[in-house]
Design an enzyme around this catalytic site. Structure first.
Site, PDB file in Angstrom:
ATOM      1  N   SER A 197      52.686  21.679  34.336  1.00  0.00           N
ATOM      2  CA  SER A 197      53.916  21.468  34.974  1.00  0.00           C
ATOM      3  C   SER A 197      54.538  19.967  34.438  1.00  0.00           C
ATOM      4  O   SER A 197      54.549  20.065  33.270  1.00  0.00           O
ATOM      5  CB  SER A 197      53.895  21.307  36.541  1.00  0.00           C
ATOM      6  OG  SER A 197      55.091  21.180  37.095  1.00  0.00           O
TER       7      SER A 197
ATOM      8  N   HIS B 256      55.407  25.240  34.271  1.00  0.00           N
ATOM      9  CA  HIS B 256      56.452  25.268  35.146  1.00  0.00           C
ATOM     10  C   HIS B 256      57.919  24.999  34.455  1.00  0.00           C
ATOM     11  O   HIS B 256      58.073  23.995  34.119  1.00  0.00           O
ATOM     12  CB  HIS B 256      56.388  24.269  36.235  1.00  0.00           C
ATOM     13  CG  HIS B 256      55.318  24.825  37.395  1.00  0.00           C
ATOM     14  ND1 HIS B 256      54.892  23.985  38.230  1.00  0.00           N
ATOM     15  CD2 HIS B 256      54.909  26.066  37.524  1.00  0.00           C
ATOM     16  CE1 HIS B 256      53.867  24.299  38.980  1.00  0.00           C
ATOM     17  NE2 HIS B 256      53.830  25.851  38.648  1.00  0.00           N
TER      18      HIS B 256
ATOM     19  N   ASP C 161      50.108  23.304  42.686  1.00  0.00           N
ATOM     20  CA  ASP C 161      49.869  24.995  41.943  1.00  0.00           C
ATOM     21  C   ASP C 161      48.870  24.837  40.857  1.00  0.00           C
ATOM     22  O   ASP C 161      48.694  23.859  39.962  1.00  0.00           O
ATOM     23  CB  ASP C 161      51.389  25.100  41.282  1.00  0.00           C
ATOM     24  CG  ASP C 161      51.181  26.828  40.827  1.00  0.00           C
ATOM     25  OD1 ASP C 161      50.656  27.312  41.643  1.00  0.00           O
ATOM     26  OD2 ASP C 161      51.925  26.972  40.102  1.00  0.00           O
TER      27      ASP C 161
END
Length: 341
Positions: A155, A182, A275
């Site tokens: 991310s 992401h 996540d």
């Protein structure tokens, strides 16, 4: 949420103020006219989110992002005019810890152009800040022993970390690599092209029905979840539709653990939120090797930290050691010429 605005154009600051005024749960904490002021303000009064422009006098948004993430870390959303034309700078800022990017809203239009994308991004970042819960992982399943898969999730700070790993892998690397980063779908193709330019491997967006092939890197390319739909085929799924992260690393790791028939290594890199932590834990519980990036080399130590809290990572490595560890895996040992020491 308390939001800092960084932009050298008064009209842009006014547009951002007007957008935020339409969402009473948000308030402007402060404004800064360039990166130097932004760093000073962040150190003095750290907000929940900073809306960061890229092109500014004295200090640009990339350097300001780097400084803030090092000295007063908080969520940073790049907000700049024509982000597609500034893709290289957007990726550079994300490499320093920015979470996402969106076009600056315009004052004209009814409703004001760009209002909804900006508020949507802010709400998504807010969910990332709040996310971090964990749940028990299911018990393991049988797996075969065919070709090897390296499953990577990243991310904030991910583009730079991914580039560092991929450029250190030699041509002919005998495992397939699949990445869930992401990033807004608008940037996914540019990210894949940029990564392809950084390394000797072939990097492209994953397409519906793709197979994982040795020496090829597939990157999630839409806002739907990239998943294995069978032991041989990748695809995209809208479900779970209410997931905080889109595409989700957890969802991808879970599908890989369910379907991939061979050896699998799960790798969770820098990023905000949690996540990938639960998905990595599921992979470890099924006997796969799992690796998390260490704190010192992470631009944002959120996702790897969450993985450690769940005991999801068998190994914790600095970024500069990850590529060498991958080439040392059983069945993947080959010439390491060109690898950094």
């Amino acid at each position: 949420m308390r939001i800092g605005i960084v932009n050298d154009l008064p009209l842009a600051i006014e547009a951002l103020r007007r957008v935020l005024a339409q969402a009473p749960q948000h308030q402007v904490a402060w404004t800064a006219a360039d990166g130097v002021e932004a760093v000073e303000m962040a150190l003095r009064d750290r907000p929940d989110i900073i809306l960061m422009d890229l092109v500014m006098p004295r200090m640009n948004g990339v350097e300001a992002t780097r400084r803030i993430m090092a000295e007063a870390p908080c969520a940073i959303l790049v907000v700049t005019s024509d982000i597609e034309s500034n893709a290289a700078q957007v990726f550079a800022a994300m490499g320093k810890g920015a979470l996402d990017a969106v076009d600056t809203p315009l004052l004209h239009g009814a409703p004001m152009a760009g209002k909804h994308p900006l508020l949507t991004k802010i709400e998504a970042v807010g969910r990332l800040i709040d996310a971090g819960s964990s749940a028990p992982a299911p018990k393991g399943i049988e797996r075969g022993a065919t070709s090897q898969l390296i499953a990577i999730g990243a991310s904030a700070g991910g583009p730079a970390a991914l580039a560092a790993i991929l450029k250190a892998l030699p041509a002919g690397f005998p495992a397939g690599i699949v990445i869930v980063q992401h990033v807004d779908a608008r940037f996914a193709e540019g990210l894949a092209r940029w990564l392809d330019d950084q390394c000797a491997l072939s990097v492209r967006l994953a397409q519906e029905g793709d197979r994982v092939r040795p020496g090829e890197v597939l990157v999630a390319g839409t806002d739907d979840h990239l998943v294995f739909k069978s032991p041989e085929r990748l695809g995209y799924s809208r479900e779970p539709s209410d997931h905080t992260y889109r595409p989700s690393i957890d969802v991808f790791f879970r599908s890989a653990g369910q379907f991939w028939p061979g050896a699998l290594t799960g790798l969770l890199l820098t990023g905000m939120g949690a996540d990938g932590a639960r998905g990595l834990k599921e992979l470890r519980d099924k006997g796969h090797l799992t690796i998390a990036q260490d704190k010192a080399s992470s631009a944002v130590y959120g996702m790897p930290k969450a993985a450690l809290q769940l005991d999801a990572a068998r190994e914790v490595l600095p970024l500069e050691q990850i590529a060498r560890r991958l080439t040392d895996l059983p069945g993947l040992r080959l010439s390491t010429k060109g690898l950094s020491e």
